[in-house]
Design an enzyme around this catalytic site. Structure first.
Site, mmCIF file in Angstrom:
data_model
loop_
_atom_site.group_PDB
_atom_site.id
_atom_site.type_symbol
_atom_site.label_atom_id
_atom_site.label_comp_id
_atom_site.label_asym_id
_atom_site.label_seq_id
_atom_site.Cartn_x
_atom_site.Cartn_y
_atom_site.Cartn_z
ATOM 1 C CB SER A 109 -87.423 -21.050 -32.364
ATOM 2 O OG SER A 109 -88.364 -21.121 -31.324
ATOM 3 C CG HIS A 121 -89.363 -26.101 -31.499
ATOM 4 N ND1 HIS A 121 -90.124 -25.181 -32.187
ATOM 5 C CD2 HIS A 121 -88.364 -25.389 -30.912
ATOM 6 C CE1 HIS A 121 -89.616 -23.969 -32.015
ATOM 7 N NE2 HIS A 121 -88.542 -24.072 -31.249
ATOM 8 C CG ASP A 174 -92.789 -26.665 -33.226
ATOM 9 O OD1 ASP A 174 -92.677 -26.661 -31.990
ATOM 10 O OD2 ASP A 174 -92.120 -25.925 -33.972
#
Length: 680
Positions: free
Chosen positions: A533, A653, A618
């Site tokens: 991320s 995610h 995501d």
């Protein structure tokens, strides 16, 4: 054996022009997931990755069995008590998801299964449980679930007397809280386009009637609702990354009007708890590390504020837990968490002491207000998580559970320590290290370096059964506590955000150089870097800045096309993120982001071996960012090192939701690294 040929994405010329700067974006078309060519490309990349790694399948299977052997397949959480019931979750061998249960708080009470997530997940590739909130009379359960990975949760309400679900269904629910009448549920929802949590609703669960209470118009702010531990007040929080406001309502009067405790003021953050006749505010109005003040519930203006714990330059007040007879402060000092306990009647304070160098300390579920016991968890890089109950009156600690490693684990076979590395600007940056005691620290061992460095989130040293597969093969594992994270308090965060963001990347590079340099402990030719991320942004930048430094880079759901994303205010999270990265619509802020945006700074040069992973659903970092990044990098890199893109087509995610599926993903990653490094 001939190697497979990597796929080549089609080029569709597109140019972005802003502030006199032109950016070529030939893979912009990959944003359109409805285009069959996009799915074909992602599938082709997956097929290439599988073909390239075909020879590691036996090792993957071995690693999976190792990791599974360190995970208790039949397990149960430590029960917590609330309103006469003990609540817990348990896992059964062979099943992917937990079973949520309770028992009445009495001897030999039968188990009541509230939710079996394995049944709920049947036929679905993904399932995530969000809210799990029991009504004060213990009769109703409000739950939210996401079945795609897009972090879009749907609300349902279950009768715990009949076991049936009400007809009530609400979509895009982000938080819930019960009023004391046990018939009113407050909930917040997100915008359908931006996914910003922006509306507060009141629901009569029997009639199904909804009332919109408030809609937050400022696109920087999100909203949240919860009931205080005292169960006296509902607190409605409205917050951005830098500013907050809290409104309150007596939980006994759900049709009343929310009142504002302290109006929002730019760059002032606060959160609230309740005790007796006072609200307590953890607030950063006098310094970035927060102080604790209190104010009467009947008079909340600043003139009535009373300081309880002052701001400290070197200690960050991270959280406050209030109970009837005591309070607990969670403090971060020199990067380490501490618990400060105060008995309210006497004012006597003391700290819980810990004796390891690299550890994580955290509050556990403490649901009851009227108690003299505080539950907390502790783990280190060598010792699994242990749950304790701490009696604040007798100052005694009772161990309730230590995470078991069924295949066996001896903490004494491993060593961990914290070191301080001098960054390029002279600032000392901490790094936490762990290794097997048989591993030499003479510069010959492989090093796995993990980093994040954003949002003020601390990367606390934690125990990992997965990581043992590396340590037992001679790896040193390190966590870089770089600026931009919260590892040394809020000043550490501010020192690595907005116009100072380059410090995050230079800190990581500096740690890598120090640990693998002439006086280092590991082999630079076996240096592996990993981040996800915002940590994937870190990976993208350091790959551009110092491709010679890293042997392998693992980048999970990486935020690598940041300028294109941050210029699209219709995407989830964009406007709120201006306060972390900057607003590229402003020329000066555009320039500092343009200087490091990974996708825009790819160039013709050798790059390390890279494994880039993403998920189709995501909602935090859209799949097309890593897809575009890999497509462009393939055309520019001047080396023959492997570059793999792996897309989970059924997750979001956080990757896979089932515990065995997560282990398989980890086994793939580690097998890839071991194979590339030639580690047995």
């Amino acid at each position: 054996m001939s190697l497979p040929v990597p796929p080549v994405a089609s080029v569709h010329p597109k140019t972005h022009t802003l502030h006199g700067d032109r950016r070529n974006d030939p893979y912009f078309w990959l944003r359109n997931r409805r285009d069959p060519a996009v799915i074909d490309y992602l599938n082709a990349e997956n097929a290439y990755a599988q073909a390239y790694t075909a020879g590691q399948k036996a090792l993957e299977a071995q690693l999976f069995e190792e990791m599974k052997g360190r995970m208790p397949e039949d397990d149960q959480s430590v029960p917590f008590t609330l309103h006469g019931f003990r609540y817990y979750s348990r896992m059964e061998a062979g099943k992917q998801y937990p079973i949520m249960c309770r028992q009445q708080d009495q001897v030999d009470a039968p188990e009541e299964i509230l939710l079996d997530l394995n049944v709920m997940a049947a036929g679905k590739p993904f399932l995530s449980l969000g809210e799990f909130d029991i009504s004060p009379d213990s009769r109703w359960l409000a739950l939210t679930t996401d079945s795609k990975g897009f972090r879009q949760y749907d609300l349902q309400i279950k009768s715990l007397q009949t076991g049936k679900l009400l007809k009530v269904r609400r979509k895009r629910v982000t938080s819930v809280a019960w009023a004391l009448d046990n018939a009113t549920l407050f909930y917040t929802t997100e915008d359908a386009v931006t996914k910003r949590s922006n509306q507060l609703w009141r629901l009569d669960i029997h009639s199904g009637e909804d009332t919109l209470i408030h809609e937050e118009e400022d696109e920087r702010f999100g909203v949240d609702i919860h009931l205080t531990r005292s169960e006296a007040y509902l607190l409605y929080s409205i917050s951005s990354h830098t500013t907050s406001e809290v409104r309150y309502l007596a939980a006994s009067t759900p049709k009343g009007r929310f009142k504002t405790l302290a109006r929002r003021k730019q760059d002032v953050e606060y959160d609230v708890d309740h005790h007796g006749d006072h609200f307590y505010l953890r607030i950063n109005d006098t310094g970035p590390n927060f102080r604790l003040i209190r104010t009467p519930v009947t008079a909340t203006t600043r003139a009535h504020w009373e300081e309880v714990v002052p701001h400290h330059e070197d200690v960050c007040l991270e959280d406050v837990d209030l109970f009837r007879d005591f309070r607990v402060l969670l403090l971060r000092e020199q990067g380490q968490m501490q618990l400060d306990i105060t008995v309210l009647a006497s004012g006597d304070s003391h700290r819980i002491t810990l004796n390891e160098d690299c550890y994580a300390l955290f509050g556990e579920v403490n649901a009851e207000f009227d108690t003299h016991s505080y539950r907390f968890g502790y783990e280190s890089m060598t010792r699994p998580e242990t749950i304790y109950d701490y009696d604040v009156l007798t100052r005694t600690r009772t161990q309730l559970k230590q995470r078991q490693v069924p295949s066996g684990h001896d903490p004494e076979q491993y060593a961990c320590e914290r070191r301080w590395i001098v960054a390029r600007d002279g600032v000392q940056v901490p790094v936490s290290l762990v290794w097997h005691k048989d591993t030499p620290l003479d510069g010959s061992a492989p090093l796995w370096l993990d980093g994040y460095g954003a949002y003020g989130i601390a990367s606390d040293p934690y125990f990992s059964g997965v990581r043992l597969s590396l340590l037992d093969r001679g790896f040193i594992f390190a966590i870089a506590h770089i600026r931009g994270g919260g590892d040394l308090g809020e000043r550490w965060h501010k020192a690595g955000k907005m116009r100072h963001k380059m410090r995050t990347f230079h800190d990581f590079i500096g740690i890598a150089e120090a640990l693998t340099g002439p006086d280092g402990i590991a082999d630079r030719n076996k240096l592996v870097a990993e981040g996800g991320s915002a940590g994937g942004l870190l990976m993208g930048v350091v790959a551009n800045l110092r491709p010679d430094l890293f042997r392998i880079i693992l980048s999970h759901v990486p935020f690598v096309d940041m300028l294109t994303t941050m210029l699209d205010d219709k995407l989830p999270l964009t406007v709120g993120e201006y306060e972390e990265w900057g607003n590229p619509n402003l020329p000066a802020q555009y320039r500092w982001m343009r200087a490091y945006s990974p996708y825009d700074n790819l160039r013709a040069q050798p790059y390390p071996t890279m494994l880039v992973k993403t998920s189709l659903h995501d909602s935090q970092v859209m799949y097309w960012e890593p897809a575009k990044y890999v497509a462009k990098l393939r055309t520019l890199k001047t080396d023959q090192h492997p570059l793999l893109l792996v897309t989970n087509m059924d997750a979001g995610h956080g990757g896979a939701s089932g515990r065995y599926d997560r282990l398989k993903e980890a086994a793939f990653d580690i097998a890839f690294v071991l194979g590339e490094l030639g580690v047995e």
